[in-house]
Design an enzyme around this catalytic site. Structure first.
Site, PDB file in Angstrom:
ATOM      1  N   ARG A  16      50.474 -27.465 -60.710  1.00 38.18           N
ATOM      2  CA  ARG A  16      50.836 -27.979 -62.026  1.00 38.18           C
ATOM      3  C   ARG A  16      50.135 -29.307 -62.238  1.00 38.18           C
ATOM      4  NH1 ARG A  16      56.905 -28.908 -64.031  1.00 38.18           N
ATOM      5  NH2 ARG A  16      56.765 -30.646 -62.592  1.00 38.18           N
ATOM      6  N   THR A  67      49.625 -32.874 -67.787  1.00 42.18           N
ATOM      7  CA  THR A  67      49.889 -31.895 -68.859  1.00 42.18           C
ATOM      8  C   THR A  67      51.023 -30.936 -68.496  1.00 42.18           C
ATOM      9  OG1 THR A  67      48.360 -30.273 -67.940  1.00 42.18           O
ATOM     10  CG2 THR A  67      47.427 -31.905 -69.437  1.00 42.18           C
ATOM     11  N   ASP A  86      60.296 -32.425 -55.220  1.00 45.41           N
ATOM     12  CA  ASP A  86      59.059 -31.649 -55.166  1.00 45.41           C
ATOM     13  C   ASP A  86      59.100 -30.705 -53.965  1.00 45.41           C
ATOM     14  OD1 ASP A  86      56.313 -30.892 -54.414  1.00 45.41           O
ATOM     15  OD2 ASP A  86      55.753 -32.177 -56.078  1.00 45.41           O
ATOM     16  N   ASP A 102      56.006 -30.721 -51.466  1.00 46.67           N
ATOM     17  CA  ASP A 102      55.956 -31.943 -50.653  1.00 46.67           C
ATOM     18  C   ASP A 102      57.063 -31.949 -49.593  1.00 46.67           C
ATOM     19  OD1 ASP A 102      53.763 -32.882 -51.963  1.00 46.67           O
ATOM     20  OD2 ASP A 102      54.852 -34.273 -53.255  1.00 46.67           O
TER      21      ASP A 102
HETATM   22  C1  PRP Z   1      55.701 -26.458 -58.118  1.00 48.00           C
HETATM   23  C2  PRP Z   1      56.561 -25.254 -57.814  1.00 48.00           C
HETATM   24  C3  PRP Z   1      56.124 -24.271 -58.856  1.00 48.00           C
HETATM   25  C4  PRP Z   1      55.828 -25.154 -60.037  1.00 48.00           C
HETATM   26  C5  PRP Z   1      56.963 -25.072 -61.002  1.00 48.00           C
HETATM   27  O1  PRP Z   1      54.437 -26.299 -57.601  1.00 48.00           O
HETATM   28  O2  PRP Z   1      56.418 -24.784 -56.498  1.00 48.00           O
HETATM   29  O3  PRP Z   1      54.986 -23.514 -58.501  1.00 48.00           O
HETATM   30  O4  PRP Z   1      55.712 -26.494 -59.530  1.00 48.00           O
HETATM   31  O5  PRP Z   1      56.681 -25.777 -62.159  1.00 48.00           O
HETATM   32  P1  PRP Z   1      56.496 -25.070 -63.565  1.00 48.00           P
HETATM   33  O6  PRP Z   1      57.596 -24.056 -63.691  1.00 48.00           O
HETATM   34  O7  PRP Z   1      56.670 -26.210 -64.528  1.00 48.00           O
HETATM   35  O8  PRP Z   1      55.140 -24.459 -63.623  1.00 48.00           O
HETATM   36  P2  PRP Z   1      53.331 -27.473 -57.662  1.00 48.00           P
HETATM   37  O9  PRP Z   1      52.518 -27.327 -58.903  1.00 48.00           O
HETATM   38  O10 PRP Z   1      54.015 -28.784 -57.459  1.00 48.00           O
HETATM   39  O11 PRP Z   1      52.373 -27.115 -56.470  1.00 48.00           O
HETATM   40  P3  PRP Z   1      52.683 -27.091 -54.897  1.00 48.00           P
HETATM   41  O12 PRP Z   1      53.588 -25.909 -54.651  1.00 48.00           O
HETATM   42  O13 PRP Z   1      51.322 -26.919 -54.309  1.00 48.00           O
HETATM   43  O14 PRP Z   1      53.320 -28.390 -54.513  1.00 48.00           O
HETATM   44  N1  URA Z   2      58.113 -28.444 -59.112  1.00 46.55           N
HETATM   45  C1  URA Z   2      58.891 -28.895 -58.107  1.00 46.55           C
HETATM   46  O1  URA Z   2      58.515 -28.815 -56.926  1.00 46.55           O
HETATM   47  N2  URA Z   2      60.076 -29.435 -58.427  1.00 46.55           N
HETATM   48  C2  URA Z   2      60.519 -29.537 -59.696  1.00 46.55           C
HETATM   49  O2  URA Z   2      61.631 -30.044 -59.923  1.00 46.55           O
HETATM   50  C3  URA Z   2      59.687 -29.061 -60.733  1.00 46.55           C
HETATM   51  C4  URA Z   2      58.487 -28.526 -60.405  1.00 46.55           C
END
Ligand code: PRP
Ligand code: URA
Length: 209
Positions: free
Chosen positions: A104, A108, A200, A203
């Site tokens: 994400r 944006t 997150d 993370d």
């Molecule tokens: C997080 C989570 C989802 C997304 C959700 O991933 O694991 O994939 O955000 O957000 P959304 O519903 O608003 O799209 P992130 O983009 O942080 O990537 P990561 O799993 O690599 O940390």
């Molecule tokens: N992605 C995450 O990992 N946590 C949130 O709360 C939203 C998006």
């Protein structure tokens, strides 16, 4: 019309409390996410078809049930979805695993695709997309669109925590996809994080940031 299935088993809710707790470290967080994924897999596979088989117990012959053999695929959205795969494979060891890489954009909040590798017979498989978090719903909706472009038809989405905004977004775009979640939280905050959520997920799983 798709459904939201909230899996509020006491064992799942108990573990989810520790997952949410900011004092839970990465090792426990990983173990708990995997355990909850396994427990949720039990519910997500409730409608898998069975067929009769004849077996002999030490006492007599009898008719029992066996899985009908419909092939399945687990598709984690990278990175955080990876934390749910092993737990699910404990229950569904014959499933193949596809990977969809999306992150994400922090400004944006739009998902950006960077990887996609799926089983080549994905169109024949029942697909379960997994990701701990459904926030705006952009990542899940895009992952499902990608799967449909590759021919997948029978798709479910399984998340630990969903925001109402994300549920609506996915169901608007994909009214054929049921969403399984352990919790529907209150809302998104101004940074697009789920409230109360767990922070997150990527993370916390991998100890980054
Ligand atoms: C997080 C989570 C989802 C997304 C959700 O991933 O694991 O994939 O955000 O957000 P959304 O519903 O608003 O799209 P992130 O983009 O942080 O990537 P990561 O799993 O690599 O940390
Ligand atoms: N992605 C995450 O990992 N946590 C949130 O709360 C939203 C998006």
């Amino acid at each position: 019309m798709s459904k939201v299935i909230q899996i509020s088993h006491p064992l799942i809710l108990h573990k989810l409390s520790f997952i949410r707790d900011k004092n839970t470290g990465s090792k426990d967080f990983r173990d708990l996410v995997s355990e909850v994924a396994m427990l949720m897999a039990y519910e997500v596979t409730r409608d898998v078809q069975t067929t009769d088989i004849e077996i002999e117990t030490p006492i007599c012959q009898t008719t029992c049930k066996t899985l009908a053999g419909k092939k399945m695929a687990i598709v984690p959205i990278l990175r955080a979805g990876l934390g749910m795969v092993d737990g699910m494979l404990n229950l569904i060891p014959a499933a193949k695993v596809g990977h969809i890489g999306l992150y994400r954009d922090e400004e944006t909040l739009q998902p950006v695709e960077y990887f996609c590798k799926l089983p080549q017979d994905i169109e024949e498989r029942d697909v379960i997309v997994v990701d701990p978090m459904l926030a705006t719903g952009g990542s899940a909706a895009d992952a499902i669109t990608l799967l449909k472009k590759r021919g997948a038809r029978n798709i479910k989405l399984m998340v630990l925590i969903a925001a109402p905004e994300g549920l609506k977004a996915v169901m608007d775009v994909h009214p054929d996809v049921d969403v399984y979640t352990a919790s529907v939280d209150e809302k998104l905050n101004e940074n697009g994080y789920i409230v109360p959520g767990l922070g997150d997920a990527g993370d916390r799983l991998f100890g980054t940031k």
